[in-house]
Design an enzyme around this catalytic site. Structure first.
Site, PDB file in Angstrom:
ATOM      1  N   ARG A 264       0.834  -1.202   0.000  1.00 30.14           N
ATOM      2  CA  ARG A 264       0.000   0.000   0.000  1.00 30.14           C
ATOM      3  C   ARG A 264       0.863   1.243   0.000  1.00 30.14           C
ATOM      4  NH1 ARG A 264      -4.936  -1.999   4.039  1.00 30.14           N
ATOM      5  NH2 ARG A 264      -5.264  -3.938   2.879  1.00 30.14           N
ATOM      6  N   ARG A 279       1.882   1.856  10.433  1.00 30.93           N
ATOM      7  CA  ARG A 279       1.474   2.003   9.041  1.00 30.93           C
ATOM      8  C   ARG A 279       2.693   1.751   8.166  1.00 30.93           C
ATOM      9  NH1 ARG A 279      -3.007   4.276   7.124  1.00 30.93           N
ATOM     10  NH2 ARG A 279      -3.511   5.201   9.133  1.00 30.93           N
ATOM     11  N   GLU A 351      -6.533  -0.884  14.330  1.00 32.67           N
ATOM     12  CA  GLU A 351      -7.370  -1.690  13.446  1.00 32.67           C
ATOM     13  C   GLU A 351      -6.548  -2.851  12.915  1.00 32.67           C
ATOM     14  OE1 GLU A 351      -9.114   0.397  10.100  1.00 32.67           O
ATOM     15  OE2 GLU A 351      -9.249  -1.509   9.020  1.00 32.67           O
ATOM     16  N   SER A 354     -10.678  -5.917   9.099  1.00 28.41           N
ATOM     17  CA  SER A 354     -11.877  -5.276   8.592  1.00 28.41           C
ATOM     18  C   SER A 354     -12.645  -6.363   7.867  1.00 28.41           C
ATOM     19  CB  SER A 354     -11.483  -4.151   7.637  1.00 28.41           C
ATOM     20  OG  SER A 354     -12.627  -3.448   7.240  1.00 28.41           O
ATOM     21  N   ARG A 393       0.413  -4.883  13.099  1.00 30.25           N
ATOM     22  CA  ARG A 393      -0.231  -4.300  14.275  1.00 30.25           C
ATOM     23  C   ARG A 393      -0.479  -5.358  15.351  1.00 30.25           C
ATOM     24  NH1 ARG A 393      -4.412  -0.506  10.853  1.00 30.25           N
ATOM     25  NH2 ARG A 393      -2.825   0.862   9.947  1.00 30.25           N
TER      26      ARG A 393
END
Length: 428
Positions: A264, A279, A351, A354, A393
């Site tokens: 990403r 991130r 997070e 998802s 994470r």
RNA sequence: GGAGGGAUGGCAGAGCGGCCGAAUGCACCGGUCUUGAAAACCGGCGGGCGAGAGCCCCGUGGGUUCAAAUCCCACUCCCUCCGCCA
């Protein structure tokens, strides 16, 4: 893509539903206008085509009958009509291209059950598990980048040297931990999900099917020379696995899982939550995904949430499950839940998963259908997917949670089978 | 990267510029026959758009033509050989 027919037959309701997702009403009106225009043009074009086809057949018949004069006359008529037809066809093609381009950018209709709200601040928290702030000791209030550096299991400096900022490198037991997390996630879902190892460089068509293109091209890595894209998630290749195929209803639900690296660019998020592993441009993830009938979808959504949640719970981490409000729902999403893990060292909810239901939005783009066992014809499948486990994470929350006051990190029970007997990560 | 061959319905496989959305075989579905099954026979048997008439789809895109599965061009993919190489 949304169903253009829902704009014809149920215009106000569809428009209202899209408005909940902040879609510009002008875009919706424009889509309807283009659709109407296209259908008018197509009808006229088809009528002319029918005439040309008939005349052409008559030319052939006249030729066979040896009636050259009639044949020549019919040929002239046909040519004239054909010229008109091609003008209309060009016009229709242009309108169709405009409509398609617009439709590819219009988000999915949210579920009626998706909660109201504008931003992530409005996402309702459904439940919180294993979380008791008073139970975290000072030794757990150290951020993972400090723990990782002290133990020599996270080498961010050299990752930057090799690839630039926002890349990471795990070392020694840290690398083992990253891999063990993936192995655990795969093992926990192997009861029902077929493991797939898909390609991670994909074509533009593949990236369009899931919704990343055309709207979010800036978020993905593109290899110009070969016109290939690095996948941001295994959702991309797994969804296209059945692209342009017709499945048997008996094969639904189809459950697939894949471990892949994910890439990403994080173009829009420079400087936000970028410390340590919060991130990064490249990370490992295990994705779980399903194709279902529309009827099976709600239960599958619950199943995917339960599976993602179960793995986090098995690791003994504090986490919470939140539902995504309409304003925060992604373009392709019909209904979504996030799982956030609590990282005591950072003192943040991160997070880590998802889980989403896309209704038929992706299936329409990808042309994935099934043949209902009752009745005729074909119908679009529903697609759902979620992260079974995303490494960085979880890795971060884990080393912070399992840090002892002597500075070492205990290997959680669930990961012991993958650690070659190691029970604790200590400074080298 | 170089040379050659190929791409047609679930599969196999015909196809002369017009009578081809497309022969035939297999598979599949329904029926007859049978105690049941097999065999045989009869019928059906792709997808999309459209209210419908009708239109579109023979790898994809373009072109020639009154008319293209069929001719031309480009691209993609597959196969064979050479080169390179985990």
């Amino acid at each position: 893509m949304i169903d253009i027919r829902s704009l014809r037959t149920d215009f106000e309701a569809t428009k209202a539903a899209l408005a909940r997702k902040k879609v510009d009403p002008a875009d919706v009106d424009r889509a309807v206008a283009l659709d109407g225009r296209l259908r008018d043009l197509a009808t006229q074009r088809d009528e002319l085509r029918a005439q040309v086809n008939t005349l052409s057949k008559q030319v052939g018949q006249a030729r066979r009958d040896g009636d050259a004069a009639t044949g020549d006359q019919l040929m002239a008529d046909s040519r004239r009509l054909g010229d008109e037809e091609s003008k209309l066809a060009d016009e229709a093609a242009a309108v169709e291209a405009d409509l398609r381009d617009l439709l590819l950018r219009i988000p999915n209709v949210p579920s009626d059950s998706a909660p109201d709200g504008d931003t992530d601040a409005d996402n309702p928290v459904l439940r919180i598990q294993n979380y008791a702030p008073e139970r975290f000791g000072d030794h757990q209030r150290i951020p993972h980048w400090e723990i990782g550096a002290a133990l020599g299991i996270l080498d961010l400096e050299r990752a930057v040297k090799i690839s630039g900022s926002m890349f990471s490198m795990f070392r020694g037991p840290g690398a083992t931990l990253a891999r063990a997390l993936c192995q655990l996630a795969l093992d926990r879902n192997a009861d029902a999900f077929e493991e797939v190892r898909p390609p991670t460089l994909v074509t533009s068509a593949t990236l369009t099917a899931t919704g990343q293109l055309p709207k979010f091209a800036d978020d993905a890595y593109h290899i110009e020379r070969d016109d290939l894209w690095a996948v941001p998630t295994a959702e991309v290749p797994l969804t296209s696995l059945a692209r342009d195929e017709i499945l048997d209803e008996a094969d639904l639900p189809t459950r697939l899982m894949a471990y892949t690296p994910c890439y990403r660019r994080e173009a829009g998020s420079a400087g936000r939550d970028t410390r340590g592993l919060l991130r990064v441009h490249e990370f490992d993830k295990v994705e779980i995904l399903a194709y279902t009938t529309p009827e099976q979808a709600p239960a599958m959504l619950d199943e995917l949430v339960a599976r993602a949640e179960g793995t986090i719970d098995a690791l003994g981490l504090a986490y919470r499950v939140i539902e995504i409000c309409v304003g925060d729902l992604g373009q392709s999403h019909h209904r979504s839940y996030d799982i956030e893990v609590y990282a005591p060292g950072c003192d943040m909810w991160l997070e880590v998963s998802s889980v989403s239901w896309f209704s038929d939005y992706q299936a329409r783009r990808a042309n994935i259908r099934y043949r209902p066992s009752e009745g005729k014809g074909t119908a679009l499948v529903h697609t759902l997917n979620g992260s079974a486990l995303a490494v960085p994470r979880v890795w971060a929350a884990l080393v912070e949670t399992y840090r002892r006051d002597d500075g070492s990190v205990v290997v959680p029970d669930a990961l012991r089978p993958y650690f070659r007997g190691m029970e604790r990560i200590e400074a080298r």
